[in-house]
Design an enzyme around this catalytic site. Sequence first.
Site, PDB file in Angstrom:
ATOM      1  N   HIS A 172       2.837  -3.757   9.815  1.00  0.00           N
ATOM      2  CA  HIS A 172       1.517  -4.071   9.255  1.00  0.00           C
ATOM      3  C   HIS A 172       0.545  -4.482  10.365  1.00  0.00           C
ATOM      4  O   HIS A 172      -0.576  -4.900  10.087  1.00  0.00           O
ATOM      5  CB  HIS A 172       1.622  -5.222   8.252  1.00  0.00           C
ATOM      6  CG  HIS A 172       2.449  -4.929   7.041  1.00  0.00           C
ATOM      7  ND1 HIS A 172       2.411  -3.735   6.372  1.00  0.00           N
ATOM      8  CD2 HIS A 172       3.343  -5.719   6.351  1.00  0.00           C
ATOM      9  CE1 HIS A 172       3.244  -3.776   5.343  1.00  0.00           C
ATOM     10  NE2 HIS A 172       3.810  -4.966   5.300  1.00  0.00           N
TER      11      HIS A 172
ATOM     12  N   SER B 258       0.822  -1.209   0.000  1.00  0.00           N
ATOM     13  CA  SER B 258       0.000   0.000   0.000  1.00  0.00           C
ATOM     14  C   SER B 258       0.856   1.260   0.000  1.00  0.00           C
ATOM     15  O   SER B 258       0.539   2.243   0.657  1.00  0.00           O
ATOM     16  CB  SER B 258      -0.935   0.005   1.215  1.00  0.00           C
ATOM     17  OG  SER B 258      -1.865  -1.044   1.148  1.00  0.00           O
TER      18      SER B 258
ATOM     19  N   ARG C  59       7.207  -2.024  -9.052  1.00  0.00           N
ATOM     20  CA  ARG C  59       6.556  -2.573 -10.241  1.00  0.00           C
ATOM     21  C   ARG C  59       6.056  -1.430 -11.127  1.00  0.00           C
ATOM     22  O   ARG C  59       6.671  -1.097 -12.115  1.00  0.00           O
ATOM     23  CB  ARG C  59       5.408  -3.513  -9.855  1.00  0.00           C
ATOM     24  CG  ARG C  59       4.955  -4.416 -11.010  1.00  0.00           C
ATOM     25  CD  ARG C  59       3.864  -5.378 -10.568  1.00  0.00           C
ATOM     26  NE  ARG C  59       2.603  -4.718 -10.304  1.00  0.00           N
ATOM     27  CZ  ARG C  59       1.657  -4.503 -11.225  1.00  0.00           C
ATOM     28  NH1 ARG C  59       1.847  -4.892 -12.467  1.00  0.00           N
ATOM     29  NH2 ARG C  59       0.532  -3.900 -10.904  1.00  0.00           N
TER      30      ARG C  59
END
Length: 327
Positions: A141, A75, A291
């Site tokens: 997380h 995220s 990416r």
Amino acid sequence: MSSSSVPDYLRDDDLTQETRDLISSLPSEKGWLVSQMYQFKGFWQTQALLQGILKCQKHFEAKDSDIILVTNPKSGTTWLKALLFALINRHKFPVSSSSSGDHPLLVTNPHLLVPFLEGVYYESPDFNFSELPSPRLMNTHISYLSLPESVKSSSCKIVYCCRNPKDMFVSLWHFGKKLAPEETADYPIEKAVKAFCEGKFIAGPFWDHVLEYWYASRENPNKVLFVTYEDLKKQTGKEITRIAEFLGCGSIGEEEVKDIVRLCSFEHLSKLEVNKEGTLPNGIETKAFFRKGEIGGWRDTLSESLAEEIDRTIDEKFRGSGLELSC
């Protein structure tokens, strides 16, 4: 990918007896990223991450000056680590000096500059957090309710970044295909979407994770700042200024903000040698974290029906929360 190539925090080789005893009593599922995961206090974890969380809860002592960056996986974690590192260290490492090649972000992957709490507690149990320079910048997380008590009771600051769930899922899907063990590498995307919409993925459910921090930010806005990946992309400079004000970083000039934006942009970071070659200590190739970094990139991977399946789930889960996410 062979099991020996799986990142350390997804492996279960060095579990304590405490962890083994606990997982024997927990609900378990075969995952689409990992062979097996376990539900602990409402969220799904690998055995290794669960052990890291337990140790973090027991041993981590937050300081009032700490800054904790929290995200769901995939995220914007890497980017936000870079942004916050550059921001809070701008006097120690002037961003303008990046042109001469001596800024840490030019030679070190952001994940090595900002430790991952539960990962460190599993992979490097002897790591001494007290040796980190102040203000200590870390990420996790872990869900809000499962944070170490010292984090919640201290005056440390939490910056939470939420990303559109379809983009987050697609980023996790592609990331997972690079890292998944052989037995889950060919998992169909249709089944992965179904699992995502059931909340059954690492650190899931997505909506519970997001809403815990969303409500915490509304109840205690001086403690928790809620930002979105989409706002960071659309108005990076404005969001950096907002984060700086929240953290009490002092005044920051317009040119300094622009320098941070340039230094930490996806286009710049992804082209650096340190982010194209080599691996992190946990075995992940540094290039796996870069990416596309786009808004709406899910359209290249999800069919219309799969996208609608995620949208229906999120609409239902977020109803009445006051939180609306960009598509």
